[in-house]
Design a protein around this motif. Sequence first.
Motif, PDB file in Angstrom:
ATOM      1  N   THR A 113       0.900  -1.223  -0.103  1.00  0.00           N
ATOM      2  CA  THR A 113       0.025  -0.142  -0.029  1.00  0.00           C
ATOM      3  C   THR A 113       0.905   1.127   0.022  1.00  0.00           C
ATOM      4  OG1 THR A 113      -1.882  -0.997   1.127  1.00  0.00           O
ATOM      5  CG2 THR A 113      -1.692   1.252   1.242  1.00  0.00           C
ATOM      6  N   LEU A 114       0.778   1.918  -1.064  1.00  0.00           N
ATOM      7  CA  LEU A 114       1.794   3.149  -1.295  1.00  0.00           C
ATOM      8  C   LEU A 114       0.961   4.484  -1.053  1.00  0.00           C
ATOM      9  CD1 LEU A 114       4.056   4.521  -2.049  1.00  0.00           C
ATOM     10  CD2 LEU A 114       3.900   4.017  -4.299  1.00  0.00           C
ATOM     11  N   SER A 115       0.922   4.974   0.218  1.00  0.00           N
ATOM     12  CA  SER A 115      -0.030   6.134   0.311  1.00  0.00           C
ATOM     13  C   SER A 115       0.827   7.464   0.426  1.00  0.00           C
ATOM     14  CB  SER A 115      -0.997   5.921   1.387  1.00  0.00           C
ATOM     15  OG  SER A 115      -0.014   5.805   2.894  1.00  0.00           O
ATOM     16  N   LEU A 129      -0.345  -4.379  -5.526  1.00  0.00           N
ATOM     17  CA  LEU A 129       0.196  -3.126  -5.598  1.00  0.00           C
ATOM     18  C   LEU A 129      -1.133  -2.192  -5.319  1.00  0.00           C
ATOM     19  CD1 LEU A 129       2.476  -1.097  -5.376  1.00  0.00           C
ATOM     20  CD2 LEU A 129       2.172  -1.164  -8.096  1.00  0.00           C
ATOM     21  N   GLN A 130      -1.356  -1.309  -4.447  1.00  0.00           N
ATOM     22  CA  GLN A 130      -2.500  -0.380  -4.129  1.00  0.00           C
ATOM     23  C   GLN A 130      -1.656   1.072  -3.870  1.00  0.00           C
ATOM     24  OE1 GLN A 130      -4.831  -0.160  -0.588  1.00  0.00           O
ATOM     25  NE2 GLN A 130      -6.431  -0.029  -1.983  1.00  0.00           N
ATOM     26  N   VAL A 131      -1.758   1.789  -5.141  1.00  0.00           N
ATOM     27  CA  VAL A 131      -1.309   3.102  -4.959  1.00  0.00           C
ATOM     28  C   VAL A 131      -2.351   4.016  -4.851  1.00  0.00           C
ATOM     29  CG1 VAL A 131      -0.048   4.923  -6.380  1.00  0.00           C
ATOM     30  CG2 VAL A 131       0.319   2.400  -6.878  1.00  0.00           C
ATOM     31  N   MET A 132      -2.020   4.925  -3.754  1.00  0.00           N
ATOM     32  CA  MET A 132      -3.104   5.892  -3.245  1.00  0.00           C
ATOM     33  C   MET A 132      -2.611   7.283  -3.319  1.00  0.00           C
ATOM     34  SD  MET A 132      -4.709   3.448  -0.425  1.00  0.00           S
ATOM     35  CE  MET A 132      -4.841   4.879   0.934  1.00  0.00           C
ATOM     36  N   GLY A 133      -1.296   7.468  -3.091  1.00  0.00           N
ATOM     37  CA  GLY A 133      -0.524   8.829  -2.991  1.00  0.00           C
ATOM     38  C   GLY A 133      -0.373   9.673  -4.312  1.00  0.00           C
ATOM     39  N   GLU A 134       0.420  10.900  -4.253  1.00  0.00           N
ATOM     40  CA  GLU A 134       0.331  11.567  -5.332  1.00  0.00           C
ATOM     41  C   GLU A 134       1.994  11.270  -6.069  1.00  0.00           C
ATOM     42  OE1 GLU A 134       0.002  16.234  -6.669  1.00  0.00           O
ATOM     43  OE2 GLU A 134      -0.641  15.566  -4.813  1.00  0.00           O
TER      44      GLU A 134
END
Length: 193
Positions: A113-115, A129-134
Amino acid sequence: MRISKLLPTTLIALALSTTVGCAVDVAGPDKSGQAQSSTPQTPDSGSGASSPAAVGSPSSGNQPTASPSAEATNPLKISGNYGTQTADCSGRDVVIGGNSNSIVFKGNCGKITLSGGYNTIAVEAADTLQVMGEGNETYVKTVSTIQMAGATYATVHWVGGAGADNDPTVSGTGDTNTVEKISRQDYDDEIAS
């Protein structure tokens, strides 16, 4: 008996913390009475007194901090800013909350989880792979599922998937994100740079 086993480890951690301005996570004894040792990841550069950091030589910036667990079921948590680090997933999930880091994950990861924001990460293998950030850029060799869950201006470069057609399942790409297949050579070149 327990104190005598933990005292040298605690003293070393205290000495390192004082010497290089970082904190070291030291695990206590497990249920069997044997001491457990958390092995902090050694960073390539960076350290910071404002956040815990892995053991290493100090330089500028806040080091991303891996909080390894005694059990493989606990997630590997990465925080901190402007650092470089290599970590072994060992089958664990990973949570990244820091910013502007360069992180390489070895081995098989569970769910990543990439926040955080503006990180560059490279992954050997991940289930999800869960991408949540900018503004994050991710290179992944093998991945089953890619989820762009609220990510903006993010790029995911993948080499192969675990499915029958060798492509990962991709959801939520959005208008400002890029998810693209790259060659193994492009992945290797990026990791080497």
